[in-house]
Scaffold this active site. Structure first.
Site, PDB file in Angstrom:
ATOM      1  N   CYS A  46      67.924  32.553  59.934  1.00 59.50           N
ATOM      2  CA  CYS A  46      69.072  32.656  59.026  1.00 59.50           C
ATOM      3  C   CYS A  46      70.331  32.102  59.678  1.00 59.50           C
ATOM      4  O   CYS A  46      71.160  31.461  59.026  1.00 59.50           O
ATOM      5  CB  CYS A  46      69.304  34.108  58.624  1.00 59.50           C
ATOM      6  SG  CYS A  46      67.902  34.855  57.769  1.00 59.50           S
TER       7      CYS A  46
HETATM    8  C1  BEZ Z   1      64.961  34.909  60.684  1.00 64.87           C
HETATM    9  O1  BEZ Z   1      65.900  34.579  59.958  1.00 64.87           O
HETATM   10  O2  BEZ Z   1      64.869  34.474  61.814  1.00 64.87           O
HETATM   11  C2  BEZ Z   1      63.921  35.845  60.173  1.00 64.87           C
HETATM   12  C3  BEZ Z   1      64.262  36.810  59.237  1.00 64.87           C
HETATM   13  C4  BEZ Z   1      63.277  37.681  58.788  1.00 64.87           C
HETATM   14  C5  BEZ Z   1      61.974  37.564  59.259  1.00 64.87           C
HETATM   15  C6  BEZ Z   1      61.654  36.557  60.163  1.00 64.87           C
HETATM   16  C7  BEZ Z   1      62.638  35.691  60.616  1.00 64.87           C
END
Ligand code: BEZ
Length: 213
Positions: A46
């Protein structure tokens, strides 16, 4: 909650954001909108996605597009996380991030897919036009970061095909040949609209240089 489909009116809502409380339709004004959900703050994928969106600010503005992100994390968390994103990417996050802790928006747009991710939004994208109609949607799992070049490419295709009777072929990029819509058959009208002419690979697959915007 009804499934949202292409052509549906994008639901309006009021929600808190990193740029203050906003009413969605009024905030959108006469711009296109990319409304995109992410699973959680302070997560690596994210962080790259929101940073990439921030870095593309000029590309969105050039197309009259306003990005707006959302997750079900609270506002205080968003405000802290924005500092990380800006430090990592070296650009300001100039778009709002909705703090949808009460799930107003996530519910309206069906962004929580419990069989994929418990208690958080998946990576949904809604491309919404100035008439507030949903024009494209994508849904990615949490483990796969989105391709923001593809988001821009779809917006380019939508804006071009709204303006001219054309469609875009597989893997089209701006500047490449487009397809004349099969319903356009009148040779006089075709010559008027496409003075550069066209190549017919089959009677229904007619390629022409992209018309000027
Ligand atoms: C991420 O944004 O890195 C992420 C968010 C939720 C689950 C896996 C990765």
């Amino acid at each position: 909650m009804a499934t949202l489909r292409l052509g549906d009116l994008a639901p309006d809502f009021e929600q808190d954001s990193t740029q203050g409380r906003l009413r969605f339709h009024a905030w959108a004004g006469d711009a296109w909108v990319v409304l995109f959900s992410h699973p959680a703050d302070f997560t690596p994928v994210c962080t790259t996605e929101l940073g990439r969106t921030a870095a593309l600010a000029a590309e969105f503005a050039r197309r009259n597009v306003k990005p707006i992100a959302i997750s079900v994390d609270p506002l205080a968390s968003h405000l802290q996380w924005v500092r990380d994103i800006e430090a990592v990417q070296g650009v300001p996050v100039g778009f709002p991030i909705l703090a949808d802790a009460d799930r107003t928006v996530a519910t309206l747009y069906d962004m929580v897919h419990p069989e994929a991710l418990a208690n958080a939004t998946v990576r949904s994208v809604f491309i919404i036009d100035p008439a507030k109609r949903i024009r494209a949607t994508f849904t990615y799992p949490a483990s796969t970061g989105r391709n923001f070049d593809e988001v821009l490419r779809v917006i380019d295709a939508l804006q071009l095909t709204d303006a001219h009777p054309v469609a875009t072929p597989a893997d089209w990029r701006p500047g490449q040949d487009v397809v004349i819509v099969p319903s356009l058959r009148d040779p006089v009208e075709i010559a008027r609209r496409f003075p550069a002419g066209f190549r017919a690979l089959t009677p229904y697959l007619r390629l022409t240089p992209p018309p000027a915007a």
